[in-house]
Design an enzyme around this catalytic site. Structure first.
Site, PDB file in Angstrom:
ATOM      1  N   VAL A 114       0.949  -1.251   0.040  1.00  0.00           N
ATOM      2  CA  VAL A 114      -0.020  -0.081  -0.220  1.00  0.00           C
ATOM      3  C   VAL A 114       1.061   1.301  -0.010  1.00  0.00           C
ATOM      4  O   VAL A 114       1.880   1.083   0.825  1.00  0.00           O
ATOM      5  CB  VAL A 114      -0.761  -0.011   1.057  1.00  0.00           C
ATOM      6  CG1 VAL A 114      -1.647   1.353   1.189  1.00  0.00           C
ATOM      7  CG2 VAL A 114      -1.861  -1.308   1.322  1.00  0.00           C
ATOM      8  N   GLY A 137      -2.678   2.724   6.797  1.00  0.00           N
ATOM      9  CA  GLY A 137      -3.401   3.058   8.048  1.00  0.00           C
ATOM     10  C   GLY A 137      -4.802   3.341   7.561  1.00  0.00           C
ATOM     11  O   GLY A 137      -5.510   3.895   8.448  1.00  0.00           O
ATOM     12  N   GLY A 181      -7.154   1.154   6.336  1.00  0.00           N
ATOM     13  CA  GLY A 181      -7.889  -0.238   5.880  1.00  0.00           C
ATOM     14  C   GLY A 181      -7.671  -0.635   4.626  1.00  0.00           C
ATOM     15  O   GLY A 181      -8.169  -1.857   4.349  1.00  0.00           O
ATOM     16  N   GLY A 232      -4.951  -2.084   3.020  1.00  0.00           N
ATOM     17  CA  GLY A 232      -4.182  -3.176   3.256  1.00  0.00           C
ATOM     18  C   GLY A 232      -5.211  -4.463   3.699  1.00  0.00           C
ATOM     19  O   GLY A 232      -5.076  -5.625   3.405  1.00  0.00           O
ATOM     20  N   TYR A 236      -0.621  -8.812  10.304  1.00  0.00           N
ATOM     21  CA  TYR A 236      -0.854 -10.207  10.001  1.00  0.00           C
ATOM     22  C   TYR A 236      -1.562 -10.955  11.349  1.00  0.00           C
ATOM     23  O   TYR A 236      -2.459 -11.818  10.945  1.00  0.00           O
ATOM     24  CB  TYR A 236       0.340 -10.873   9.296  1.00  0.00           C
ATOM     25  CG  TYR A 236       0.472 -10.193   8.028  1.00  0.00           C
ATOM     26  CD1 TYR A 236      -0.231 -10.323   6.818  1.00  0.00           C
ATOM     27  CD2 TYR A 236       1.538  -9.513   7.940  1.00  0.00           C
ATOM     28  CE1 TYR A 236      -0.001  -9.616   5.608  1.00  0.00           C
ATOM     29  CE2 TYR A 236       2.021  -8.701   6.841  1.00  0.00           C
ATOM     30  CZ  TYR A 236       1.505  -8.854   5.726  1.00  0.00           C
ATOM     31  OH  TYR A 236       1.770  -7.877   4.394  1.00  0.00           O
TER      32      TYR A 236
END
Length: 132
Positions: A72, A78, A80, A82, A113
């Site tokens: 990204v 930050g 959203g 990704g 993750y």
């Protein structure tokens, strides 16, 4: 509003996005485009006509997959994007009953993750990498 679509981006746009990662990998525009073109599933995120995010899955389509190149643009991190890409990549794997999805996390990104259920490998069974 950012739209996420299942299509390959323009090769020059992808190369520019890839260069924002700081990954120490030397590839040409054409070789990177060939790599992403060979993916099992790709997602490109656009705001207007600008490529702001990308993610892909390399898979056998049955039981193993690897998420690669979840990128990204720094100015869009930050927000959203990704997360949306990763959720859709995982949904595609689930639709095909793929049970083993692996990835390599960039330094400092493991926490991202983990929010999606990824766990670090046991130190007694480390992942390995070979670079030719």
């Amino acid at each position: 509003m950012v739209q996420i679509v299942n299509e390959l981006p323009d090769k020059e746009a992808f190369f520019a996005l890839f260069q924002t990662t700081g990954w120490d990998l030397e590839f040409t525009v054409d070789s990177l485009f060939e790599a992403i073109s060979n993916s099992w599933y790709v997602l490109s995120a656009y705001e207007d006509d600008e490529l702001v995010g990308f993610g892909r899955v390399v898979a056998d389509g049955v039981y193993q997959a690897m998420i690669c190149d979840l990128i990204v643009l720094p100015d869009y991190q930050g927000k959203g994007i990704g997360s949306r890409i990763l959720e859709e990549l995982l949904r595609k794997c689930e639709q095909h009953s793929i049970r083993m999805v692996v990835l390599m996390s960039a330094k400092g990104k493991a926490g991202f993750y983990k929010k999606f259920g990824f766990i670090e490998r046991d130190p007694e069974a480390p992942g390995m990498i070979w670079r030719g």
